[in-house]
Design a protein around this motif. Structure first.
Motif, PDB file in Angstrom:
ATOM      1  N   GLN A   1     -27.180 -42.984 -28.602  1.00 23.67           N
ATOM      2  CA  GLN A   1     -27.665 -43.389 -29.942  1.00 23.67           C
ATOM      3  C   GLN A   1     -29.152 -43.321 -30.145  1.00 23.67           C
ATOM      4  OE1 GLN A   1     -25.660 -44.092 -32.886  1.00 23.67           O
ATOM      5  NE2 GLN A   1     -27.451 -44.083 -34.148  1.00 23.67           N
ATOM      6  N   ILE A   2     -29.460 -42.337 -30.987  1.00 24.99           N
ATOM      7  CA  ILE A   2     -31.161 -42.393 -30.927  1.00 24.99           C
ATOM      8  C   ILE A   2     -31.648 -43.565 -31.752  1.00 24.99           C
ATOM      9  CG2 ILE A   2     -33.172 -40.859 -31.760  1.00 24.99           C
ATOM     10  CD1 ILE A   2     -31.216 -38.394 -31.443  1.00 24.99           C
ATOM     11  N   THR A   3     -32.557 -44.183 -31.049  1.00 26.15           N
ATOM     12  CA  THR A   3     -33.226 -45.346 -31.725  1.00 26.15           C
ATOM     13  C   THR A   3     -34.634 -45.041 -31.994  1.00 26.15           C
ATOM     14  OG1 THR A   3     -32.075 -46.864 -30.509  1.00 26.15           O
ATOM     15  CG2 THR A   3     -34.144 -47.797 -31.332  1.00 26.15           C
ATOM     16  N   LEU A   4     -35.329 -44.243 -31.561  1.00 26.02           N
ATOM     17  CA  LEU A   4     -36.669 -43.636 -31.746  1.00 26.02           C
ATOM     18  C   LEU A   4     -36.417 -42.201 -31.635  1.00 26.02           C
ATOM     19  CD1 LEU A   4     -38.845 -46.131 -29.658  1.00 26.02           C
ATOM     20  CD2 LEU A   4     -38.508 -46.216 -32.256  1.00 26.02           C
ATOM     21  N   ASP A   5     -36.863 -41.583 -32.691  1.00 24.38           N
ATOM     22  CA  ASP A   5     -36.775 -40.198 -32.910  1.00 24.38           C
ATOM     23  C   ASP A   5     -38.067 -39.394 -33.175  1.00 24.38           C
ATOM     24  OD1 ASP A   5     -35.435 -37.478 -33.136  1.00 24.38           O
ATOM     25  OD2 ASP A   5     -34.403 -37.884 -35.013  1.00 24.38           O
ATOM     26  N   GLY A   6     -38.817 -39.055 -31.957  1.00 23.16           N
ATOM     27  CA  GLY A   6     -39.884 -38.207 -31.960  1.00 23.16           C
ATOM     28  C   GLY A   6     -41.112 -38.835 -32.649  1.00 23.16           C
ATOM     29  N   ILE A   7     -41.392 -40.379 -32.280  1.00 28.05           N
ATOM     30  CA  ILE A   7     -42.430 -41.007 -33.108  1.00 28.05           C
ATOM     31  C   ILE A   7     -43.612 -40.630 -32.587  1.00 28.05           C
ATOM     32  CG2 ILE A   7     -43.461 -43.327 -33.243  1.00 28.05           C
ATOM     33  CD1 ILE A   7     -40.617 -42.949 -34.377  1.00 28.05           C
ATOM     34  N   ASN A   8     -44.696 -40.477 -33.502  1.00 29.74           N
ATOM     35  CA  ASN A   8     -46.330 -40.069 -33.283  1.00 29.74           C
ATOM     36  C   ASN A   8     -46.921 -41.377 -34.000  1.00 29.74           C
ATOM     37  OD1 ASN A   8     -46.366 -37.264 -31.941  1.00 29.74           O
ATOM     38  ND2 ASN A   8     -44.866 -37.037 -33.690  1.00 29.74           N
ATOM     39  N   LEU A   9     -47.929 -41.656 -33.106  1.00 29.81           N
ATOM     40  CA  LEU A   9     -48.645 -43.122 -33.962  1.00 29.81           C
ATOM     41  C   LEU A   9     -49.765 -43.364 -32.987  1.00 29.81           C
ATOM     42  CD1 LEU A   9     -48.146 -45.636 -36.044  1.00 29.81           C
ATOM     43  CD2 LEU A   9     -47.388 -46.656 -33.962  1.00 29.81           C
ATOM     44  N   ASP A  10     -50.984 -43.501 -33.836  1.00 28.61           N
ATOM     45  CA  ASP A  10     -52.241 -43.920 -33.168  1.00 28.61           C
ATOM     46  C   ASP A  10     -52.588 -45.368 -33.502  1.00 28.61           C
ATOM     47  OD1 ASP A  10     -52.685 -41.328 -31.943  1.00 28.61           O
ATOM     48  OD2 ASP A  10     -53.670 -40.567 -33.449  1.00 28.61           O
ATOM     49  N   VAL A  11     -53.272 -45.956 -32.779  1.00 24.93           N
ATOM     50  CA  VAL A  11     -53.807 -47.126 -32.683  1.00 24.93           C
ATOM     51  C   VAL A  11     -55.285 -46.989 -32.619  1.00 24.93           C
ATOM     52  CG1 VAL A  11     -53.594 -49.560 -32.598  1.00 24.93           C
ATOM     53  CG2 VAL A  11     -51.834 -48.450 -32.416  1.00 24.93           C
ATOM     54  N   VAL A  12     -56.052 -47.007 -33.572  1.00 22.36           N
ATOM     55  CA  VAL A  12     -57.735 -46.953 -33.161  1.00 22.36           C
ATOM     56  C   VAL A  12     -58.279 -48.326 -32.888  1.00 22.36           C
ATOM     57  CG1 VAL A  12     -59.866 -46.035 -34.197  1.00 22.36           C
ATOM     58  CG2 VAL A  12     -57.614 -45.014 -34.641  1.00 22.36           C
ATOM     59  N   GLU A  13     -59.202 -48.212 -32.031  1.00 19.04           N
ATOM     60  CA  GLU A  13     -59.938 -49.451 -31.684  1.00 19.04           C
ATOM     61  C   GLU A  13     -60.585 -50.201 -32.967  1.00 19.04           C
ATOM     62  OE1 GLU A  13     -62.410 -51.395 -27.884  1.00 19.04           O
ATOM     63  OE2 GLU A  13     -62.049 -49.187 -28.225  1.00 19.04           O
ATOM     64  N   GLY A  14     -60.255 -51.661 -33.093  1.00 21.61           N
ATOM     65  CA  GLY A  14     -60.737 -52.375 -33.959  1.00 21.61           C
ATOM     66  C   GLY A  14     -59.985 -52.553 -35.248  1.00 21.61           C
ATOM     67  N   GLU A  15     -58.854 -51.602 -35.329  1.00 20.35           N
ATOM     68  CA  GLU A  15     -58.005 -51.924 -36.538  1.00 20.35           C
ATOM     69  C   GLU A  15     -56.967 -52.532 -36.591  1.00 20.35           C
ATOM     70  OE1 GLU A  15     -55.905 -48.302 -38.043  1.00 20.35           O
ATOM     71  OE2 GLU A  15     -55.269 -47.626 -36.065  1.00 20.35           O
ATOM     72  N   VAL A  16     -56.176 -53.024 -37.703  1.00 20.37           N
ATOM     73  CA  VAL A  16     -54.844 -53.529 -37.574  1.00 20.37           C
ATOM     74  C   VAL A  16     -53.827 -52.464 -38.250  1.00 20.37           C
ATOM     75  CG1 VAL A  16     -53.566 -55.175 -38.770  1.00 20.37           C
ATOM     76  CG2 VAL A  16     -55.900 -55.823 -38.148  1.00 20.37           C
ATOM     77  N   LYS A  17     -52.966 -52.008 -37.464  1.00 24.43           N
ATOM     78  CA  LYS A  17     -52.090 -51.023 -37.541  1.00 24.43           C
ATOM     79  C   LYS A  17     -50.777 -51.816 -38.020  1.00 24.43           C
ATOM     80  CE  LYS A  17     -52.121 -46.899 -37.145  1.00 24.43           C
ATOM     81  NZ  LYS A  17     -52.317 -45.940 -37.999  1.00 24.43           N
ATOM     82  N   VAL A  18     -50.144 -51.440 -39.007  1.00 23.36           N
ATOM     83  CA  VAL A  18     -48.848 -52.159 -39.520  1.00 23.36           C
ATOM     84  C   VAL A  18     -47.861 -51.217 -39.594  1.00 23.36           C
ATOM     85  CG1 VAL A  18     -47.507 -53.337 -41.196  1.00 23.36           C
ATOM     86  CG2 VAL A  18     -49.775 -53.991 -40.741  1.00 23.36           C
ATOM     87  N   VAL A  19     -46.671 -51.558 -38.877  1.00 22.97           N
ATOM     88  CA  VAL A  19     -45.278 -50.553 -38.763  1.00 22.97           C
ATOM     89  C   VAL A  19     -44.447 -51.284 -39.713  1.00 22.97           C
ATOM     90  CG1 VAL A  19     -43.672 -49.163 -37.912  1.00 22.97           C
ATOM     91  CG2 VAL A  19     -46.085 -49.396 -36.897  1.00 22.97           C
ATOM     92  N   MET A  20     -44.033 -50.995 -40.815  1.00 23.51           N
ATOM     93  CA  MET A  20     -42.788 -51.587 -41.613  1.00 23.51           C
ATOM     94  C   MET A  20     -41.568 -50.878 -41.478  1.00 23.51           C
ATOM     95  SD  MET A  20     -44.494 -52.879 -44.828  1.00 23.51           S
ATOM     96  CE  MET A  20     -42.949 -54.166 -45.201  1.00 23.51           C
ATOM     97  N   GLY A  21     -40.391 -51.374 -41.741  1.00 26.14           N
ATOM     98  CA  GLY A  21     -39.067 -50.737 -41.681  1.00 26.14           C
ATOM     99  C   GLY A  21     -38.020 -51.862 -41.776  1.00 26.14           C
ATOM    100  N   PRO A  22     -36.784 -51.632 -42.208  1.00 20.83           N
ATOM    101  CA  PRO A  22     -35.724 -52.467 -42.147  1.00 20.83           C
ATOM    102  C   PRO A  22     -35.420 -53.205 -41.029  1.00 20.83           C
ATOM    103  CG  PRO A  22     -34.779 -50.363 -42.496  1.00 20.83           C
ATOM    104  CD  PRO A  22     -36.353 -50.286 -42.503  1.00 20.83           C
TER     105      PRO A  22
END
Length: 214
Positions: free
Chosen positions: A16-37
């Motif tokens: 069962q695919i849980t993560l399907d080809g995720i691309n994500l960057d977190v830049v130094e000094g930022e707050v990165k938010v990932v939302m979802g159900p």
């Protein structure tokens, strides 16, 4: 270069695919938010970053280093990623101070006095110094969240990762956590936060990444 760079990440559980080809960057000094159900793969994504969960394909680089290279010290990697768990994961039989100093003493080899000095700096920073000798059962949910944050920050991580930081809190405490995250970010603490709390997301980040069905 991004502090964390994720490319084409795939994770399966029993085909069962849980993560399907995720691309994500977190830049130094930022707050990165990932939302979802619930169940969309948010927590799995976080656990892949510090290799609590091994992924099937794709790459994750932290400060330019592929975390799956053969010469990677997984313990050192995890120390560089301050993980704040959804249910806080505090040791019930340890005081606030002992919870915060545990990693410093066991992983960094600090003497107790040195570790307590470092821990006290973070507890003061998070307005928890007066609770240093209390046990988790003696403090509120919001205070437990602060202790978990202090424990993470004491290790001087490159990034603090927060897994649903307000899920166990009432609206007032949730707002306090949002204010705390904003304050830490103003002090240049890099954070990656997964949440389904739209109010929190809008308070702490200018842009939000949505994850759905992997």
């Amino acid at each position: 270069m991004a502090l964390i760079e994720i490319r084409d990440l795939v994770k399966k559980f029993d085909q069962q695919i849980t993560l399907d080809g995720i691309n994500l960057d977190v830049v130094e000094g930022e707050v990165k938010v990932v939302m979802g159900p619930s169940g969309c793969g948010k927590s799995t994504l976080l656990r892949c970053i510090n290799r609590l969960v091994e992924f099937d394909s794709g790459t994750i680089h932290v400060r330019g280093k592929n975390i799956c290279d053969s010469d990677v010290d997984v313990r050192a990697l995890r120390q560089s990623i301050g993980f704040v768990f959804q249910q806080f994961a505090l040791y019930r039989h340890l005081t606030v101070m002992d919870n915060v100093t545990l990693g410093l003493r066991k992983l960094r080899g600090m003497r107790r006095a040195e570790a307590e000095e470092k821990a006290m700096h973070e507890l003061v920073r998070l307005d928890m110094a007066e609770h240093r000798d209390k046990y988790p059962s003696q403090i509120s949910g919001g205070q437990k969240q602060r202790v978990a944050l202090a424990r993470a920050l004491a290790m001087d991580p490159a990034v603090v990762v927060l897994d649903e930081p307000t899920s166990a809190l009432d609206p007032v405490m949730s707002r306090e956590v949002g204010q705390l995250i904003e304050r830490l970010n103003s002090e240049n603490v890099t954070m990656l936060c997964v949440t389904h709390d739209l109010r929190l997301a809008s308070a702490i980040a200018e842009r939000v990444t949505f994850l759905d069905k992997g």
